[in-house]
Design a protein around this motif. Structure first.
Motif, PDB file in Angstrom:
ATOM      1  N   UNK A 133       5.727  -4.934   4.107  1.00  0.00           N
ATOM      2  CA  UNK A 133       5.679  -6.282   3.410  1.00  0.00           C
ATOM      3  C   UNK A 133       5.063  -6.085   2.400  1.00  0.00           C
ATOM      4  N   UNK A 134       3.704  -5.583   2.380  1.00  0.00           N
ATOM      5  CA  UNK A 134       2.930  -5.287   1.285  1.00  0.00           C
ATOM      6  C   UNK A 134       3.630  -4.334   0.242  1.00  0.00           C
ATOM      7  N   UNK A 135       4.395  -3.295   0.802  1.00  0.00           N
ATOM      8  CA  UNK A 135       5.026  -2.577  -0.193  1.00  0.00           C
ATOM      9  C   UNK A 135       5.987  -3.584  -0.915  1.00  0.00           C
ATOM     10  N   UNK A 136       6.533  -4.285  -0.294  1.00  0.00           N
ATOM     11  CA  UNK A 136       7.480  -5.109  -0.863  1.00  0.00           C
ATOM     12  C   UNK A 136       6.963  -5.988  -1.944  1.00  0.00           C
ATOM     13  N   UNK A 137       5.857  -6.563  -1.458  1.00  0.00           N
ATOM     14  CA  UNK A 137       5.106  -7.297  -2.558  1.00  0.00           C
ATOM     15  C   UNK A 137       4.667  -6.733  -3.636  1.00  0.00           C
ATOM     16  N   UNK A 138       4.364  -5.216  -3.765  1.00  0.00           N
ATOM     17  CA  UNK A 138       3.642  -4.753  -5.037  1.00  0.00           C
ATOM     18  C   UNK A 138       4.775  -3.760  -5.710  1.00  0.00           C
ATOM     19  N   UNK A 195      -4.919  -2.347   1.258  1.00  0.00           N
ATOM     20  CA  UNK A 195      -4.832  -1.717   0.072  1.00  0.00           C
ATOM     21  C   UNK A 195      -3.833  -1.974  -0.790  1.00  0.00           C
ATOM     22  N   UNK A 196      -4.029  -1.936  -2.153  1.00  0.00           N
ATOM     23  CA  UNK A 196      -2.919  -1.739  -3.292  1.00  0.00           C
ATOM     24  C   UNK A 196      -2.336  -0.475  -3.386  1.00  0.00           C
ATOM     25  N   UNK A 197      -2.791   0.616  -3.022  1.00  0.00           N
ATOM     26  CA  UNK A 197      -2.483   1.894  -2.904  1.00  0.00           C
ATOM     27  C   UNK A 197      -1.048   1.944  -2.205  1.00  0.00           C
ATOM     28  N   UNK A 198      -0.072   2.153  -3.002  1.00  0.00           N
ATOM     29  CA  UNK A 198       1.363   2.381  -2.309  1.00  0.00           C
ATOM     30  C   UNK A 198       1.506   3.571  -1.627  1.00  0.00           C
ATOM     31  N   UNK A 199       0.650   4.493  -1.957  1.00  0.00           N
ATOM     32  CA  UNK A 199       0.960   5.963  -1.170  1.00  0.00           C
ATOM     33  C   UNK A 199       0.434   5.828   0.286  1.00  0.00           C
TER      34      UNK A 199
END
Length: 99
Positions: free
Chosen positions: A17-22, A56-60
């Motif tokens: 979900x965090x990946x989808x958001x960012x 984290x905001x780091x997508x990796x």
């Protein structure tokens, strides 16, 4: 579903979900959302809530943790083929993300 399974599923769902958001575009975001839908389908919609606060905001890092949690679901009785298909969907979403 026992607590360790629910915790692993919650982690996988939260990081996806965090990946989808960012995600940088609607195509990537939609692809991550499809991963979430598949995780929910495999678990008959008996899914713990998402918690994306303080991630984290780091997508990796988000991608690595999501993938690891999804792989771990196999230890809780999720069909190995379903896990592989979800991981493939996650990879496809990642390809759209870094596009």
């Amino acid at each position: 579903m026992f607590l360790p399974h629910a915790q692993t599923l919650a982690q996988a769902r939260s990081y996806v979900a965090a990946l989808a958001n960012c995600a940088p575009n609607i195509e990537a975001s939609s692809a991550y959302e499809r991963v979430l839908l598949e995780l929910d389908r495999v678990h008959n919609d008996e899914c713990p809530a998402l918690d994306t606060d303080d991630l984290t905001d780091d997508r990796d890092i988000l991608f690595a943790v999501a993938g690891s949690a999804i792989e771990e679901l196999e230890h809780f009785g999720v069909d190995a083929l379903s896990v592989e298909l979800i991981l493939a969907m996650l990879g496809d979403a990642r390809d759209l993300d870094i596009g």
